[in-house]
Design a protein around this motif. Structure first.
Motif, PDB file in Angstrom:
ATOM      1  N   ASN A  73       0.099   2.543  -6.696  1.00 58.30           N
ATOM      2  CA  ASN A  73       0.602   1.498  -7.587  1.00 58.30           C
ATOM      3  C   ASN A  73       1.861   0.844  -6.997  1.00 58.30           C
ATOM      4  OD1 ASN A  73       2.965   2.983  -8.366  1.00 58.30           O
ATOM      5  ND2 ASN A  73       1.764   4.110  -9.880  1.00 58.30           N
ATOM      6  N   ILE A  74       2.345  -0.197  -7.665  1.00 65.83           N
ATOM      7  CA  ILE A  74       3.496  -0.963  -7.151  1.00 65.83           C
ATOM      8  C   ILE A  74       4.729  -0.080  -6.967  1.00 65.83           C
ATOM      9  CG2 ILE A  74       5.143  -2.780  -7.763  1.00 65.83           C
ATOM     10  CD1 ILE A  74       2.725  -4.071  -6.809  1.00 65.83           C
ATOM     11  N   ALA A  75       5.010   0.796  -7.917  1.00 62.62           N
ATOM     12  CA  ALA A  75       6.177   1.674  -7.805  1.00 62.62           C
ATOM     13  C   ALA A  75       6.055   2.570  -6.571  1.00 62.62           C
ATOM     14  CB  ALA A  75       6.346   2.521  -9.062  1.00 62.62           C
ATOM     15  N   GLU A  76       4.859   3.088  -6.315  1.00 61.24           N
ATOM     16  CA  GLU A  76       4.642   3.924  -5.129  1.00 61.24           C
ATOM     17  C   GLU A  76       4.764   3.101  -3.850  1.00 61.24           C
ATOM     18  OE1 GLU A  76       1.545   7.241  -6.926  1.00 61.24           O
ATOM     19  OE2 GLU A  76       0.786   5.253  -6.409  1.00 61.24           O
ATOM     20  N   GLN A  77       4.282   1.862  -3.885  1.00 65.47           N
ATOM     21  CA  GLN A  77       4.407   0.988  -2.718  1.00 65.47           C
ATOM     22  C   GLN A  77       5.874   0.716  -2.397  1.00 65.47           C
ATOM     23  OE1 GLN A  77       2.071  -2.458  -3.721  1.00 65.47           O
ATOM     24  NE2 GLN A  77       0.138  -1.346  -3.541  1.00 65.47           N
ATOM     25  N   ALA A 124       8.424   2.585  -3.232  1.00 61.81           N
ATOM     26  CA  ALA A 124       9.013   3.846  -2.765  1.00 61.81           C
ATOM     27  C   ALA A 124       8.643   4.102  -1.306  1.00 61.81           C
ATOM     28  CB  ALA A 124       8.554   5.005  -3.643  1.00 61.81           C
ATOM     29  N   THR A 125       7.417   3.781  -0.923  1.00 61.52           N
ATOM     30  CA  THR A 125       6.993   3.956   0.468  1.00 61.52           C
ATOM     31  C   THR A 125       7.786   3.043   1.389  1.00 61.52           C
ATOM     32  OG1 THR A 125       4.769   4.657  -0.176  1.00 61.52           O
ATOM     33  CG2 THR A 125       5.035   3.775   2.059  1.00 61.52           C
ATOM     34  N   ILE A 126       7.979   1.804   0.984  1.00 61.50           N
ATOM     35  CA  ILE A 126       8.773   0.870   1.797  1.00 61.50           C
ATOM     36  C   ILE A 126      10.204   1.380   1.926  1.00 61.50           C
ATOM     37  CG2 ILE A 126       9.770  -1.461   1.842  1.00 61.50           C
ATOM     38  CD1 ILE A 126       7.061  -2.393   0.593  1.00 61.50           C
ATOM     39  N   ASP A 127      10.774   1.880   0.847  1.00 63.02           N
ATOM     40  CA  ASP A 127      12.130   2.426   0.900  1.00 63.02           C
ATOM     41  C   ASP A 127      12.198   3.624   1.850  1.00 63.02           C
ATOM     42  OD1 ASP A 127      13.043   0.517  -0.892  1.00 63.02           O
ATOM     43  OD2 ASP A 127      12.900   1.852  -2.628  1.00 63.02           O
ATOM     44  N   GLN A 128      11.184   4.487   1.819  1.00 64.96           N
ATOM     45  CA  GLN A 128      11.144   5.637   2.734  1.00 64.96           C
ATOM     46  C   GLN A 128      11.043   5.178   4.179  1.00 64.96           C
ATOM     47  OE1 GLN A 128       7.736   7.729   1.143  1.00 64.96           O
ATOM     48  NE2 GLN A 128       9.039   9.272   0.184  1.00 64.96           N
ATOM     49  N   LEU A 129      10.182   4.201   4.435  1.00 66.95           N
ATOM     50  CA  LEU A 129      10.051   3.676   5.799  1.00 66.95           C
ATOM     51  C   LEU A 129      11.377   3.105   6.283  1.00 66.95           C
ATOM     52  CD1 LEU A 129       6.632   1.779   5.561  1.00 66.95           C
ATOM     53  CD2 LEU A 129       7.050   3.946   6.747  1.00 66.95           C
ATOM     54  N   TRP A 130      12.056   2.359   5.412  1.00 69.45           N
ATOM     55  CA  TRP A 130      13.299   1.703   5.799  1.00 69.45           C
ATOM     56  C   TRP A 130      14.405   2.718   6.082  1.00 69.45           C
ATOM     57  CZ3 TRP A 130      18.349   1.018   4.148  1.00 69.45           C
ATOM     58  CH2 TRP A 130      19.024  -0.037   4.752  1.00 69.45           C
ATOM     59  N   ALA A 131      14.440   3.786   5.314  1.00 63.55           N
ATOM     60  CA  ALA A 131      15.530   4.759   5.438  1.00 63.55           C
ATOM     61  C   ALA A 131      15.298   5.804   6.526  1.00 63.55           C
ATOM     62  CB  ALA A 131      15.742   5.470   4.098  1.00 63.55           C
ATOM     63  N   VAL A 178       7.941   2.094  12.224  1.00 60.45           N
ATOM     64  CA  VAL A 178       7.082   2.922  11.382  1.00 60.45           C
ATOM     65  C   VAL A 178       6.275   1.979  10.496  1.00 60.45           C
ATOM     66  CG1 VAL A 178       8.411   5.064  11.335  1.00 60.45           C
ATOM     67  CG2 VAL A 178       8.948   3.254   9.716  1.00 60.45           C
ATOM     68  N   MET A 179       5.098   2.427  10.095  1.00 59.13           N
ATOM     69  CA  MET A 179       4.273   1.620   9.203  1.00 59.13           C
ATOM     70  C   MET A 179       3.422   2.515   8.328  1.00 59.13           C
ATOM     71  SD  MET A 179       1.442  -0.037  11.804  1.00 59.13           S
ATOM     72  CE  MET A 179       2.642  -0.704  12.929  1.00 59.13           C
ATOM     73  N   ALA A 180       2.955   1.946   7.235  1.00 57.99           N
ATOM     74  CA  ALA A 180       2.107   2.687   6.308  1.00 57.99           C
ATOM     75  C   ALA A 180       1.127   1.730   5.658  1.00 57.99           C
ATOM     76  CB  ALA A 180       2.948   3.373   5.233  1.00 57.99           C
ATOM     77  N   GLY A 181      -0.069   2.225   5.399  1.00 60.94           N
ATOM     78  CA  GLY A 181      -1.047   1.478   4.626  1.00 60.94           C
ATOM     79  C   GLY A 181      -0.725   1.622   3.150  1.00 60.94           C
ATOM     80  N   LEU A 182      -0.664   0.515   2.446  1.00 63.78           N
ATOM     81  CA  LEU A 182      -0.334   0.531   1.020  1.00 63.78           C
ATOM     82  C   LEU A 182      -1.568   0.389   0.141  1.00 63.78           C
ATOM     83  CD1 LEU A 182       2.855  -1.730   1.093  1.00 63.78           C
ATOM     84  CD2 LEU A 182       2.729   0.776   1.203  1.00 63.78           C
ATOM     85  N   THR A 183      -2.507  -0.454   0.535  1.00 59.42           N
ATOM     86  CA  THR A 183      -3.760  -0.621  -0.198  1.00 59.42           C
ATOM     87  C   THR A 183      -4.887  -0.851   0.793  1.00 59.42           C
ATOM     88  OG1 THR A 183      -3.576  -3.029  -0.440  1.00 59.42           O
ATOM     89  CG2 THR A 183      -2.638  -1.690  -2.211  1.00 59.42           C
ATOM     90  N   GLU A 184      -6.103  -0.541   0.370  1.00 56.03           N
ATOM     91  CA  GLU A 184      -7.307  -0.865   1.135  1.00 56.03           C
ATOM     92  C   GLU A 184      -8.261  -1.589   0.208  1.00 56.03           C
ATOM     93  OE1 GLU A 184      -9.260   2.349   3.102  1.00 56.03           O
ATOM     94  OE2 GLU A 184      -7.597   2.660   4.490  1.00 56.03           O
ATOM     95  N   GLY A 212       1.832 -10.172  -4.472  1.00 48.19           N
ATOM     96  CA  GLY A 212       2.503  -9.518  -5.600  1.00 48.19           C
ATOM     97  C   GLY A 212       3.691  -8.688  -5.151  1.00 48.19           C
ATOM     98  N   LEU A 213       3.510  -7.936  -4.083  1.00 46.37           N
ATOM     99  CA  LEU A 213       4.599  -7.126  -3.552  1.00 46.37           C
ATOM    100  C   LEU A 213       5.685  -8.015  -2.942  1.00 46.37           C
ATOM    101  CD1 LEU A 213       5.556  -4.258  -3.279  1.00 46.37           C
ATOM    102  CD2 LEU A 213       4.188  -4.041  -1.196  1.00 46.37           C
ATOM    103  N   THR A 214       5.284  -9.109  -2.317  1.00 42.07           N
ATOM    104  CA  THR A 214       6.253 -10.065  -1.778  1.00 42.07           C
ATOM    105  C   THR A 214       7.156 -10.597  -2.884  1.00 42.07           C
ATOM    106  OG1 THR A 214       4.896 -10.717   0.114  1.00 42.07           O
ATOM    107  CG2 THR A 214       6.495 -12.333  -0.667  1.00 42.07           C
ATOM    108  N   ALA A 215       6.589 -10.899  -4.028  1.00 46.24           N
ATOM    109  CA  ALA A 215       7.392 -11.420  -5.142  1.00 46.24           C
ATOM    110  C   ALA A 215       8.471 -10.422  -5.549  1.00 46.24           C
ATOM    111  CB  ALA A 215       6.488 -11.755  -6.322  1.00 46.24           C
ATOM    112  N   LEU A 216       8.126  -9.141  -5.591  1.00 52.76           N
ATOM    113  CA  LEU A 216       9.131  -8.124  -5.938  1.00 52.76           C
ATOM    114  C   LEU A 216      10.194  -7.982  -4.858  1.00 52.76           C
ATOM    115  CD1 LEU A 216       6.794  -5.401  -7.450  1.00 52.76           C
ATOM    116  CD2 LEU A 216       8.355  -6.930  -8.676  1.00 52.76           C
ATOM    117  N   LEU A 217       9.773  -7.979  -3.609  1.00 48.41           N
ATOM    118  CA  LEU A 217      10.735  -7.827  -2.510  1.00 48.41           C
ATOM    119  C   LEU A 217      11.610  -9.069  -2.353  1.00 48.41           C
ATOM    120  CD1 LEU A 217       8.530  -5.932   0.091  1.00 48.41           C
ATOM    121  CD2 LEU A 217      10.332  -5.008  -1.380  1.00 48.41           C
ATOM    122  N   THR A 218      11.094 -10.224  -2.734  1.00 48.15           N
ATOM    123  CA  THR A 218      11.899 -11.446  -2.710  1.00 48.15           C
ATOM    124  C   THR A 218      13.071 -11.326  -3.671  1.00 48.15           C
ATOM    125  OG1 THR A 218      10.045 -12.815  -2.002  1.00 48.15           O
ATOM    126  CG2 THR A 218      11.844 -13.944  -3.149  1.00 48.15           C
TER     127      THR A 218
END
Length: 139
Positions: free
Chosen positions: A2-6, A8-15, A35-41, A59-65
């Motif tokens: 879900n979006i919250a997990e996505q 969190a994954t981006i935050d983990q990758l960044w940190a 580093v990279m991760a698959g978020l959805t398939e 959708g994720l871009t809108a949140l990160l914007t």
């Protein structure tokens, strides 16, 4: 995922520190400088799967914007041409991304770059939304 997990994954990758060698990581895979991760398939009918993966990215871009401002929109076509047809050595992760994604949404966050890309590696493969974090500037 879900979006919250996505997010969190981006935050983990960044940190997280970048791996010393190419291979798997706790959140996905990577190598020196990225580093990279698959978020959805998204599988199934090609046009529908691609549209769904694009919608996932948007959708994720809108949140990160909201966090980091408007992203750069980077076409990877010329990067791919430079690497494949002109023989230029393209640094990773950009060389690999240019082989499987047409474009990406990109933010410069501190000393790192964060990208979202829709990857497709062949007709028998699903479309995949990828999150990429790197300290290698785009070529």
């Amino acid at each position: 995922m879900n979006i919250a997990e996505q997010l969190a994954t981006i935050d983990q990758l960044w940190a997280a520190p970048f791996p010393d060698d190419h291979g798997g990581s706790v959140t996905g895979w990577g190598g020196p400088g990225f580093v990279m991760a698959g978020l959805t398939e998204r599988g199934g009918a090609r046009d529908l799967a691609e549209a769904q993966a694009d919608a996932d990215r948007d959708g994720l871009t809108a949140l990160l914007t909201g966090r980091w401002g408007e992203p750069y929109r980077l076409s990877l076509w010329s990067v791919h041409i430079r690497g494949v047809e002109q023989g230029e050595e393209i640094p990773e992760p950009w060389g690999w991304l240019s082989a499987c994604a047409q474009d990406l949404h990109l933010w410069n966050v501190g000393e790192r770059w964060v990208a979202l890309a829709v990857s497709h590696q062949g007709d028998d493969q699903p479309y995949q939304l990828l999150a990429v974090v790197t300290d290698v500037a785009p070529p």
